[in-house]
Scaffold this active site. Structure first.
Site, PDB file in Angstrom:
ATOM      1  N   GLY A  30      -6.202   0.964 -11.707  1.00 11.51           N
ATOM      2  CA  GLY A  30      -6.021   0.737 -10.275  1.00 11.51           C
ATOM      3  C   GLY A  30      -4.546   0.393 -10.066  1.00 11.51           C
ATOM      4  O   GLY A  30      -3.990  -0.439 -10.805  1.00 11.51           O
ATOM      5  N   ALA A  31      -3.929   1.039  -9.073  1.00 12.29           N
ATOM      6  CA  ALA A  31      -2.469   0.960  -8.950  1.00 12.29           C
ATOM      7  C   ALA A  31      -1.915  -0.476  -8.914  1.00 12.29           C
ATOM      8  O   ALA A  31      -1.049  -0.830  -9.730  1.00 12.29           O
ATOM      9  CB  ALA A  31      -2.029   1.771  -7.738  1.00 12.29           C
ATOM     10  N   ARG A  88       1.571   4.734 -17.815  1.00  6.47           N
ATOM     11  CA  ARG A  88       0.874   5.736 -16.978  1.00  6.47           C
ATOM     12  C   ARG A  88       1.905   6.269 -15.964  1.00  6.47           C
ATOM     13  O   ARG A  88       2.759   5.507 -15.507  1.00  6.47           O
ATOM     14  CB  ARG A  88      -0.339   5.142 -16.251  1.00  6.47           C
ATOM     15  CG  ARG A  88      -1.505   4.869 -17.202  1.00  6.47           C
ATOM     16  CD  ARG A  88      -2.786   4.552 -16.465  1.00  6.47           C
ATOM     17  NE  ARG A  88      -3.452   5.736 -15.938  1.00  6.47           N
ATOM     18  CZ  ARG A  88      -4.485   5.674 -15.095  1.00  6.47           C
ATOM     19  NH1 ARG A  88      -4.958   4.496 -14.685  1.00  6.47           N
ATOM     20  NH2 ARG A  88      -5.061   6.774 -14.647  1.00  6.47           N
ATOM     21  N   GLN A 142     -15.347   5.752 -12.225  1.00  7.51           N
ATOM     22  CA  GLN A 142     -14.949   4.469 -11.630  1.00  7.51           C
ATOM     23  C   GLN A 142     -15.841   4.104 -10.442  1.00  7.51           C
ATOM     24  O   GLN A 142     -16.041   2.929 -10.157  1.00  7.51           O
ATOM     25  CB  GLN A 142     -13.480   4.525 -11.164  1.00  7.51           C
ATOM     26  CG  GLN A 142     -12.458   4.591 -12.271  1.00  7.51           C
ATOM     27  CD  GLN A 142     -12.093   6.009 -12.621  1.00  7.51           C
ATOM     28  OE1 GLN A 142     -12.892   6.927 -12.492  1.00  7.51           O
ATOM     29  NE2 GLN A 142     -10.866   6.209 -13.076  1.00  7.51           N
ATOM     30  N   ASP A 177      -2.468   5.904  -5.195  1.00  7.78           N
ATOM     31  CA  ASP A 177      -1.595   5.554  -6.329  1.00  7.78           C
ATOM     32  C   ASP A 177      -0.129   5.741  -6.004  1.00  7.78           C
ATOM     33  O   ASP A 177       0.737   5.138  -6.634  1.00  7.78           O
ATOM     34  CB  ASP A 177      -1.970   6.376  -7.557  1.00  7.78           C
ATOM     35  CG  ASP A 177      -3.263   5.846  -8.141  1.00  7.78           C
ATOM     36  OD1 ASP A 177      -4.335   6.177  -7.591  1.00  7.78           O
ATOM     37  OD2 ASP A 177      -3.198   5.058  -9.092  1.00  7.78           O
TER      38      ASP A 177
HETATM   39  O1  MRU Z   1      -7.153   6.233 -12.835  1.00  7.27           O
HETATM   40  P1  MRU Z   1      -7.396   4.996 -12.027  1.00  7.27           P
HETATM   41  O2  MRU Z   1      -8.786   4.464 -12.142  1.00  7.27           O
HETATM   42  O3  MRU Z   1      -6.336   3.943 -12.291  1.00  7.27           O
HETATM   43  O4  MRU Z   1      -7.208   5.484 -10.531  1.00  7.27           O
HETATM   44  C1  MRU Z   1      -7.309   4.545  -9.513  1.00  7.27           C
HETATM   45  C2  MRU Z   1      -7.300   5.140  -8.164  1.00  7.27           C
HETATM   46  O5  MRU Z   1      -7.165   6.318  -7.980  1.00  7.27           O
HETATM   47  C3  MRU Z   1      -7.376   4.155  -7.051  1.00  7.27           C
HETATM   48  O6  MRU Z   1      -7.938   4.764  -5.915  1.00  7.27           O
HETATM   49  C4  MRU Z   1      -5.972   3.686  -6.687  1.00  7.27           C
HETATM   50  O7  MRU Z   1      -5.295   3.215  -7.814  1.00  7.27           O
HETATM   51  C5  MRU Z   1      -5.992   2.625  -5.666  1.00  7.27           C
HETATM   52  S1  MRU Z   1      -6.432   1.058  -6.336  1.00  7.27           S
HETATM   53  C6  MRU Z   1      -6.358  -0.107  -5.104  1.00  7.27           C
END
Ligand code: MRU
Length: 356
Positions: free
Chosen positions: A54-55, A96, A210, A251
């Site tokens: 999550g970002a 990442r 997720q 992200d």
């Molecule tokens: O690959 P991830 O699980 O890190 O991807 C997360 C997402 O795409 C979320 O929608 C994004 O990070 C927003 S989190 C508040």
């Protein structure tokens, strides 16, 4: 007042600044296990393997990881200490590629390093000690700010919800993805607390699930009405008018309002346009990348094939050696987005530069 459903944050720095403590999201929903990370390598792999994801949460974890590693440094010479800091920062920077919060948080830590270094003239050891404390304080304030922005996003986003409304969401943009509250999910939590009884359709979010593993877990824990669907069911859900809006996180938001989010998001936006369902993106200003002109400039992470062919299945579901394309994100063009909800208000995507 927004309250949290979890008795803990998903990312934390120990009180002595020597451990990064994360809830291992890769084990959810079956096991709630906390990892105590004490090296930059452990933090790097926790991010890469999506034990923390999550970002905003990635940015917080990286800032904590850098502060923790540097706090543990035994360097007594300022030059060597600075080299160690920059080496660790560069290492975590590439854990990442898509979520800009990672780079944003680490750049902020570097600014802090030089602000302090350039403002003190003392013995190397004294300067090193002051920098260590300043980096810990900076990393903690990044987390405090992300948490505050989540609350403000909830307060702005609640205007998009009505009593008994249906929302479709993708991936996880909740408590786990920030460390507390969330982005796309925070207005839903607030609405639930205010008695709106929102009904949330959750895309399972192939391949890493997720939605099924994390979003369903979070929302059900809060007592919210959750219905899990496979990603390819979004069209029938919209056609049957089961949802009033789509809420997703992000992200990276480019300067022209294009948005990178979990792969599958752009398909949802296309469907939403077809069915006339409003499509909202939620993110703090730390997710906006004004140096990125459009979605074409955003690096899309590609992840290993086993995530599609083997992971989460008791037996492989594709012939051994199958060629796989596994992009982890996609770009939703600005013209498909109804509004971007930030801590500063709700913006049309083409007006996102007003957030500056
Ligand atoms: O690959 P991830 O699980 O890190 O991807 C997360 C997402 O795409 C979320 O929608 C994004 O990070 C927003 S989190 C508040």
């Amino acid at each position: 007042m927004l309250t949290t459903v979890f008795p803990y944050d998903s990312v934390e720095l120990s009180s002595n600044g020597r451990e990064v403590i994360i809830l291992d999201q890769s084990l959810l929903p079956n096991q709630e296990k906390f990892l105590h990370l004490t090296t930059a390598e452990q933090v790097f792999f926790a991010i890469t393997l999506m034990k923390v994801r999550g970002a905003p949460a990635i940015g917080i974890a990286a800032a904590f990881g850098l502060a923790m590693t540097i706090n543990r440094s035994k360097c007594r010479e300022l030059d060597l200490f600075e080299k160690e800091f920059l080496r660790t920062k560069r290492y975590l920077y590439i854990s990442r590629p898509t979520a800009i919060n990672l780079m944003w948080a680490l750049d902020r830590m570097e600014d802090c390093f030089y602000r302090v270094k350039n403002s003190i003239d003392d013995t190397d050891q004294t300067v090193i000690d002051i920098i260590k404390n300043a980096l810990i304080a900076e990393a903690r304030s990044i987390k405090v700010e992300e948490t505050r922005m989540s609350v403000a996003i909830a307060e702005n986003g609640i205007s998009l919800l009505t009593h008994g409304c249906g929302i479709l969401t993708h991936c996880n943009a909740g408590h786990l993805a920030v460390s507390r509250y969330g982005t796309a999910l925070s207005p839903i939590y607030l609405a639930h607390q205010k008695g709106y009884s929102p009904m949330v359709y959750v895309n399972e979010t192939r391949p890493l699930l997720q939605g099924a593993r994390l979003t369903a877990y979070e929302l059900m824990r809060a007592g919210i009405d959750v219905t899990l669907i496979c990603d390819n069911m979004a069209s029938i859900v919209m056609s049957q008018k089961r949802v009033d809006s789509v809420f997703v996180g992000c992200d990276r938001i480019a300067a022209n309002g294009d948005v990178a989010n979990k792969v599958g998001t752009s398909g949802l936006a296309i469907l939403a346009k077809h069915y006339g369902v409003p499509f909202y993106v939620f993110g703090p200003s730390s997710t906006i990348d004004f140096n990125c002109a459009s979605g074409r400039d955003i690096v899309i992470e590609e992840r290993p094939s086993y995530e599609i062919t083997d992971m989460y299945f008791s037996k492989p579901i594709a012939p051994k050696g199958t060629k796989v394309f596994n992009p982890s994100f996609d770009i939703t063009p600005a013209e498909l987005i109804t509004g971007i909800v930030t801590e500063k208000g709700i913006f049309k995507p083409e007006e996102i530069s007003k957030v500056k």
